[in-house]
Every structure is written in C-alpha cells, then in structure tokens.
Design a protein around this motif. Structure first.
Motif, mmCIF file in Angstrom:
data_model
loop_
_atom_site.group_PDB
_atom_site.id
_atom_site.type_symbol
_atom_site.label_atom_id
_atom_site.label_comp_id
_atom_site.label_asym_id
_atom_site.label_seq_id
_atom_site.Cartn_x
_atom_site.Cartn_y
_atom_site.Cartn_z
ATOM 1 N N GLN A 20 0.704 -1.013 -0.119
ATOM 2 C CA GLN A 20 0.097 0.016 -0.007
ATOM 3 C C GLN A 20 0.733 1.282 -0.024
ATOM 4 O OE1 GLN A 20 -3.175 -0.870 -0.566
ATOM 5 N NE2 GLN A 20 -2.343 -2.823 -0.175
ATOM 6 N N ASP A 22 3.858 3.784 -1.120
ATOM 7 C CA ASP A 22 4.882 4.356 -2.290
ATOM 8 C C ASP A 22 6.267 4.358 -1.795
ATOM 9 O OD1 ASP A 22 6.251 5.245 -4.119
ATOM 10 O OD2 ASP A 22 4.936 7.219 -4.674
ATOM 11 N N ARG A 35 -2.776 3.372 -2.061
ATOM 12 C CA ARG A 35 -2.072 2.636 -3.454
ATOM 13 C C ARG A 35 -3.140 3.206 -4.704
ATOM 14 N NH1 ARG A 35 1.071 -1.609 -5.142
ATOM 15 N NH2 ARG A 35 0.316 -2.628 -6.783
ATOM 16 N N ASN A 36 -4.543 3.422 -4.200
ATOM 17 C CA ASN A 36 -5.383 3.829 -5.031
ATOM 18 C C ASN A 36 -4.982 5.322 -5.795
ATOM 19 O OD1 ASN A 36 -7.259 1.761 -5.210
ATOM 20 N ND2 ASN A 36 -8.204 2.756 -3.514
ATOM 21 N N ASN A 39 -0.346 4.263 -7.155
ATOM 22 C CA ASN A 39 -0.219 3.384 -8.240
ATOM 23 C C ASN A 39 -1.187 3.217 -9.103
ATOM 24 O OD1 ASN A 39 1.543 1.322 -8.965
ATOM 25 N ND2 ASN A 39 -0.313 -0.074 -8.780
ATOM 26 N N TYR A 40 -2.575 3.361 -8.726
ATOM 27 C CA TYR A 40 -3.526 3.043 -9.702
ATOM 28 C C TYR A 40 -4.127 4.114 -10.377
ATOM 29 C CZ TYR A 40 -4.090 -1.654 -7.329
ATOM 30 O OH TYR A 40 -3.552 -2.801 -6.972
ATOM 31 N N LYS A 41 -3.887 5.417 -9.912
ATOM 32 C CA LYS A 41 -4.116 6.446 -10.277
ATOM 33 C C LYS A 41 -5.777 6.786 -10.572
ATOM 34 C CE LYS A 41 0.500 6.912 -11.265
ATOM 35 N NZ LYS A 41 1.333 7.449 -10.314
ATOM 36 N N ILE A 42 -6.576 6.174 -9.846
ATOM 37 C CA ILE A 42 -7.729 6.150 -9.927
ATOM 38 C C ILE A 42 -8.296 7.345 -8.790
ATOM 39 C CG2 ILE A 42 -8.269 3.818 -10.799
ATOM 40 C CD1 ILE A 42 -9.092 2.797 -8.180
#
Length: 501
Positions: A20, A22, A35-36, A39-42
């Motif tokens: 979770q 960075d 992480r959203n 990483n996921y860029k959402i």
C-alpha cells in the motif's frame, strides 16, 4: 499458541501492507499509503487516514523477533520518515486533512493521522523536525475548534493525539480548553460502559476507543482513563458469546471486529481484558478471523496497526486460550436497549431493541440463529426495521422485550459522474461545511414510512419466541431482512458466514 505462532500469522499480511506504501524515494508521492492514488491513479488525492500505516511500519522496525526480517532495517525507518513527510505535505491550509474528497477537512483523517504521527515523533526524537512540529500544531489547533459527538472513537483518537504530543518541545495549545474537552469526553461515557456511536454502542468502535484510552493513560497517567477502560471492558466482556464470538448486528454500527492494542496494554491490570485479548489472538488462525478478512484500507487504518502494536504487551496469560463456555448472565441494558442472556454450555441470546429487535443466538461453537427484522420495497426505496433508532418505544419485563416503531425509509445511493462532479465543485466552495449534509444523506437519514411494527421477544432456557405485528400495511408485502443494514459504515459489510443462515 506461542508468540512466534502469532508473529507468523501476522507476517502473512506484512507484504500486503507494504504494497500500500509508495516506497520509491524518487516518486513525488513517496510515503503515501493510498495505493489507489499513487499506483492505480484512480484517485487524484491521497486519503490521509491511511497514513496510520506508519505505526505498522514502526512495529516492523522495532519488534524484536528472530523471524522479523524488518527489525532495525534502515529502509523501514526511511519509509517511516517518508510517511511523516507526505503527511505534512498533504495538510490543508485549515490544518486538517482529506479522506473522501478534496478540500474535505475531515475530522477522522485529522484525528487518526495526528494520533499516529504524535506516537512516532514522541518515540523518535530525530523525526521532530520544525516542519513536522508546525504541522502538528496546525492540526491540533483545527481539532480544538471542532468536537465530534456522534462517533466518539474519532474524538478519542484526537484527544489521545494531543495527549501524546503535549510533552514535546514546540507543541502548543490551550491546556484549559483541552481539559474542558477531555472532561466532556469522559462525561460522554454511558453508565453501561459504552461511548456513543451513531446513537448506541458498538463493540468494534469501542475497542478503537480503548486503544486511545490506553495511550491517554500511558502517556499522562490520567486515572479517569483507567476508570473508563474498566467500564468499557466490562461492557464488551458481557457481550462476548459463550462461543467466544461477537454478535455483529447487535452493534449500532454493524462492526465485526475487536482491535487488541488497548486491551493488551490494560490486560496486566484487568483479567477480563486479558481474556478478550486471548480470544482475539486465538481466533487469528481461523479462516473467518478479523485479520484475515480485513481489507487493504483497514490494514493501513487502525486495524492493522492495533494488532501489530499489541505484540509489545503479549504475555503468558494472553497466549493461553480462554474459554467463555462457563459464562452465566442475564442483563438488560436499558440505556442501549440491549438484552443479553448467557446459559453456560448452551446458549448466548441477544436482542437489540433499538435496532428493531434484531436477535442473535449462539451455541457452544457458533451463531445458530439470526433474525434481522423486516423490509419492504417502496418505489426506489427500502423500508426497514433493522435500523438503530432512538425513537423506538421499548419495554422490558421478566425476560420479555417489547419494541414498537416505524419502518425507516432508506435508499441505495449510486455514484455517478454528475454527483461526483457536483461534490468536487461544492467542496471547493464550502469544504468542511459539506460534511453535515453528506452525513445526513448517508448516515442519519431516518424518514418514517408510516408503517408501524410491533415485536415481542420472549426468552426462556429452551426457546426464543418472536411475535410480530404490523399496522398500516395496506397490501404491502413485507419480507425478512438479511444481515445487511442500510446504514453506511465504512468498516462494516465484510462477508460473515452468518449470511448463510
């Protein structure tokens, strides 16, 4: 179960927690636990309540165990520093932080993240930079101007954060105003032992409050915290079934967990707390254990770090398995509207009258009966009796509980482009002032349907007899509710096997 066994069970989740975070020092989001976001860029902002993950990292870094490959590793310490820096860099001009939408200035992300940061910088002097201390002061100033009264676990975290930080050089706040606030918090504890969580008691959130109470006592020696701990532990202990499980939907906020940190700290002073920790720890190897089904968000949130921090307190008493089979009790908590009956080696029976008469029955090994009341469909809404409702009319006499009230109208709120776009625009204009409106829609909406229910529950040693009657149905077809409550609670709605009953 040995200490090494517990470590091995927890260690299965360490990589999940670290995923979770960075961990790239060249990344602009180095130190974010969302992480959203990174990483996921959402999501276009990091949910700062997840920065509590730094306490999980600290346990990895400082807990000495032959199987702990993270112990005293410099990389882990750098990740803690990155988490602190990211927290400080994410602070809004108000001094608060975001959790669910930009410009939110939310109470939970501010109180819980400050709580974690305060514990870390109190423990490690090298992390007390001028920048971090300034951010701590800004967060404290914001918290001191807003009091949370409907979800007191959040208030407890904010107060604990200030207590922990209060001894540090450079931390400043009005002591007199803080003491008034702390007094109001203690006064908010029910005579039955619980703190308010959406108009009633909730064991899961009460255990989160116990975490805070233990740290308030640990860092300040406040005897009032010990008295509050004793009452809270008694309440939770009485609610545990003879099978050693928690009655989920008896809780006001439908939580299915107990977190162990505060209980484990207090366990050396209180045998009931030690028994509760033993129960939690020995359930770790069950496929339905809290830690196994905790999602990634709450692994970074207070659940993961509470389990990890409890490792510091485990002793032989808590490592031995506790049995609740001998429990014998019949009690009606008038203020919370909860009836409990424990029959040794036979049954544990619960009725939550303020939730419309929700019923749970446990045998020696598991839950065997659950009745969640009634529902019916009304156009695009659901009318339900399964709702924490302070307006229900309740009476109790000789093991018989009577409850009358209105079906409450609720609806499923579906996300859409329009609603999210509108949320961003309005939050930009009014920020924190939007929160009461959102809570009224998601959490506290209680429109009566006009249909009235009457439930009578009579209990003896061999039977639970339910008599339901309705008024004003006028052709409406009611049907039995499933486990799910219509109330929005982020930490609830995990899968539980009782859904299959």
């Amino acid at each position: 179960m040995s200490e090494n066994d517990i470590w091995k069970l927890l260690s299965m989740h360490h990589s999940r927690l670290l995923s979770q975070l960075d961990r790239d020092p060249d990344s602009p989001s180095f130190g974010s636990f969302d992480r959203n976001f990174w990483n996921y860029k959402i999501r276009d902002f990091s949910s700062i309540i997840l920065q509590q993950g730094i306490l999980y990292l600290d346990a990895l870094y400082s807990y000495e165990n032959l199987n702990n490959v993270f112990y005293k590793k410099e990389d882990v310490k750098k990740w803690i520093q990155a988490g602190l820096d990211f927290w400080s860099n994410s602070q809004l001009k108000t001094g608060a932080f975001n959790e669910y939408y930009p410009n939110e200035s939310g109470f939970p992300p501010t109180s819980f993240s400050l709580y974690a940061v305060s514990i870390i910088i109190e423990k490690y002097p090298e992390f007390r930079t001028e920048k971090i201390i300034n951010s701590v002061n800004k967060a404290i100033k914001w918290l001191m101007n807003i009091r949370e009264e409907k979800a007191l676990n959040q208030e407890s975290a904010g107060l604990a954060a200030i207590v922990v930080a209060s001894s540090l050089d450079g931390v400043e706040f009005d002591i007199e105003s803080f003491n008034i606030r702390l007094n109001l918090f203690y006064e908010g504890q029910s005579s039955e032992g619980w703190f308010n969580e959406y108009d009633g008691p909730d064991m899961g959130y009460l255990s989160v409050t116990i975490d805070s109470l233990w740290d308030i006592y640990k860092y300040s020696g406040d005897s009032r915290a010990l008295k509050a701990l004793e009452k809270a532990v008694d309440f939770i202990y009485n609610l545990i079934s003879i099978s050693g499980q928690t009655p989920i939907m008896i809780n006001s906020r439908n939580t299915d967990y107990l977190v162990p940190y505060g209980l484990s700290g207090y366990a050396s002073m209180n045998p009931k707390a030690a028994s509760l920790v033993s129960m939690i720890i020995h359930n770790l190897d069950n496929e339905d254990s809290i830690f196994s089904k905790t999602d990634d968000r709450y692994l970074s949130h207070y659940v993961g770090q509470s389990f990890m921090r409890s490792l510091y307190y485990l002793d032989e008493t808590m490592l031995q398995k506790t049995s609740f089979l001998e429990k014998k009790l019949e009690i009606y908590y008038k203020e919370s509207g909860i009836y409990i009956k424990h029959i040794p080696h036979k049954k544990s029976i619960y009725v939550a009258a303020k939730k419309g008469g929700v019923i749970n029955v446990f045998n020696e090994s598991s839950i065997e009966l659950a009745d969640y009341g009634w529902r019916y469909k009304a156009e695009n809404k659901i009318a339900t009796t399964h709702w924490q409702n302070k307006n229900n009319i309740i009476s109790y006499d000789n093991s018989t509980i009577k409850v009358s009230g209105n079906f409450v109208l609720q609806r499923f709120i579906r996300p859409s482009l329009f609603t999210h776009f509108s949320l961003r625009i309005v939050s930009l204009l009014i920020g924190n002032k939007l929160i009461p409106f959102l809570k009224s829609k998601f959490i506290f909406s209680e429109k009566n349907s006009g249909v009235v229910f009457h439930r009578q529950v009579s209990i003896n040693d061999s039977e639970v007899i339910i008599d339901d009657q309705f008024e004003n149905l006028d052709g409406i077809e009611v049907y039995k509710s499933k486990q799910y409550s219509m109330r929005h609670v982020s930490s609830a709605n995990r899968f539980n096997y009782e859904e299959l009953l």
